[in-house]
Design a protein around this motif. Structure first.
Motif, PDB file in Angstrom:
ATOM      1  N   HIS A  80       2.310  17.230 -10.715  1.00  0.00           N
ATOM      2  CA  HIS A  80       2.295  15.859 -10.197  1.00  0.00           C
ATOM      3  C   HIS A  80       1.099  15.594  -9.292  1.00  0.00           C
ATOM      4  N   PRO A  81       0.531  14.413  -9.396  1.00  0.00           N
ATOM      5  CA  PRO A  81      -0.609  14.074  -8.538  1.00  0.00           C
ATOM      6  C   PRO A  81      -0.157  13.670  -7.140  1.00  0.00           C
ATOM      7  N   GLU A  82      -1.106  13.674  -6.226  1.00  0.00           N
ATOM      8  CA  GLU A  82      -0.977  12.938  -4.965  1.00  0.00           C
ATOM      9  C   GLU A  82      -1.780  11.682  -5.179  1.00  0.00           C
ATOM     10  N   TRP A  83      -1.217  10.538  -4.867  1.00  0.00           N
ATOM     11  CA  TRP A  83      -1.993   9.321  -5.114  1.00  0.00           C
ATOM     12  C   TRP A  83      -1.640   8.215  -4.164  1.00  0.00           C
ATOM     13  N   PHE A  84      -2.655   7.349  -3.991  1.00  0.00           N
ATOM     14  CA  PHE A  84      -2.538   6.184  -3.132  1.00  0.00           C
ATOM     15  C   PHE A  84      -2.898   4.975  -3.982  1.00  0.00           C
ATOM     16  N   ASN A  85      -2.156   3.909  -3.811  1.00  0.00           N
ATOM     17  CA  ASN A  85      -2.456   2.666  -4.532  1.00  0.00           C
ATOM     18  C   ASN A  85      -2.352   1.478  -3.597  1.00  0.00           C
ATOM     19  N   VAL A  86      -3.304   0.590  -3.725  1.00  0.00           N
ATOM     20  CA  VAL A  86      -3.137  -0.747  -3.141  1.00  0.00           C
ATOM     21  C   VAL A  86      -3.761  -1.724  -4.133  1.00  0.00           C
ATOM     22  N   TYR A  87      -2.954  -2.677  -4.548  1.00  0.00           N
ATOM     23  CA  TYR A  87      -3.332  -3.680  -5.552  1.00  0.00           C
ATOM     24  C   TYR A  87      -4.002  -3.029  -6.778  1.00  0.00           C
ATOM     25  N   GLU A  93       0.903  -1.156   0.000  1.00  0.00           N
ATOM     26  CA  GLU A  93       0.000   0.000   0.000  1.00  0.00           C
ATOM     27  C   GLU A  93       0.928   1.188   0.000  1.00  0.00           C
ATOM     28  N   TRP A  94       0.704   2.142  -0.865  1.00  0.00           N
ATOM     29  CA  TRP A  94       1.635   3.270  -0.867  1.00  0.00           C
ATOM     30  C   TRP A  94       0.988   4.554  -1.323  1.00  0.00           C
ATOM     31  N   PHE A  95       1.595   5.628  -0.828  1.00  0.00           N
ATOM     32  CA  PHE A  95       1.160   6.985  -1.153  1.00  0.00           C
ATOM     33  C   PHE A  95       2.375   7.722  -1.711  1.00  0.00           C
ATOM     34  N   ASN A  96       2.146   8.489  -2.761  1.00  0.00           N
ATOM     35  CA  ASN A  96       3.235   9.296  -3.324  1.00  0.00           C
ATOM     36  C   ASN A  96       2.743  10.696  -3.625  1.00  0.00           C
ATOM     37  N   VAL A  97       3.564  11.664  -3.294  1.00  0.00           N
ATOM     38  CA  VAL A  97       3.382  13.013  -3.827  1.00  0.00           C
ATOM     39  C   VAL A  97       4.781  13.563  -4.107  1.00  0.00           C
TER      40      VAL A  97
END
Lengths: 101, 101
Positions: B58-65, A60-64
């Motif tokens: 650039h976006p702020e984003w969260f991903n899991v699977y 699970e990760w967040f990037n900015v």
């Protein structure tokens, strides 16, 4: 069935990790990283993504911009397993140029 | 200096977006997407990353699977600008296969 790490396993494995913290209220570990810029941050994420697919174990990760916050836990075990330790060690091995965030 | 969108600009632009919602307590828009699997989700993220670098936005984003949650706002303007609308439209154009999440 993969098992959650025992107290003994945690005591031996956690000290081998670099910059990971146990999360409050959840059996998961988290590391926050700061890279030089977005190119470096997303390049790092791409390497982790390829590894994750190979391991069939996804973060699970967040990037900015240059910041990446990664949380590891094993859904089907309901907590931290050896898969998370393996992934954390891989991340540590490729994140040498990053700063804590 | 790029400006936050006016009420008139919002009224004309927001209806052109697909699945974006205004965030509570923050001048930003957010879209939540669900893809078939991690390969599709991260492939999508890679396309957005390349576009983000090209736009220097650039976006702020969260991903899991297979799930991706994207937040757009323009830091130096303190809110939503035309850059966010352009990025949202790009995302909409490449996210046709995704489901709402």
């Amino acid at each position: 069935m993969i098992h959650k790490l025992t107290s003994e396993e945690r005591a031996s494995q956690f000290p081998q990790l670099d910059g990971w913290q146990a999360m409050a209220g959840r059996d998961a570990i988290q590391r926050k990283l700061r890279f030089a810029d977005f190119n470096e941050a997303f390049g790092f994420m791409t390497r982790v993504a390829i590894k994750a697919q190979e391991m069939d174990h996804h973060p699970e990760w967040f990037n900015v911009y240059n910041r990446v916050e990664i949380t590891l836990s094993t859904h089907e075990a309901g907590g931290i397993t050896e898969r998370d330790i393996l992934m954390a060690k891989f991340i540590d091995s490729i994140a040498k140029g990053a700063q804590p965030d």
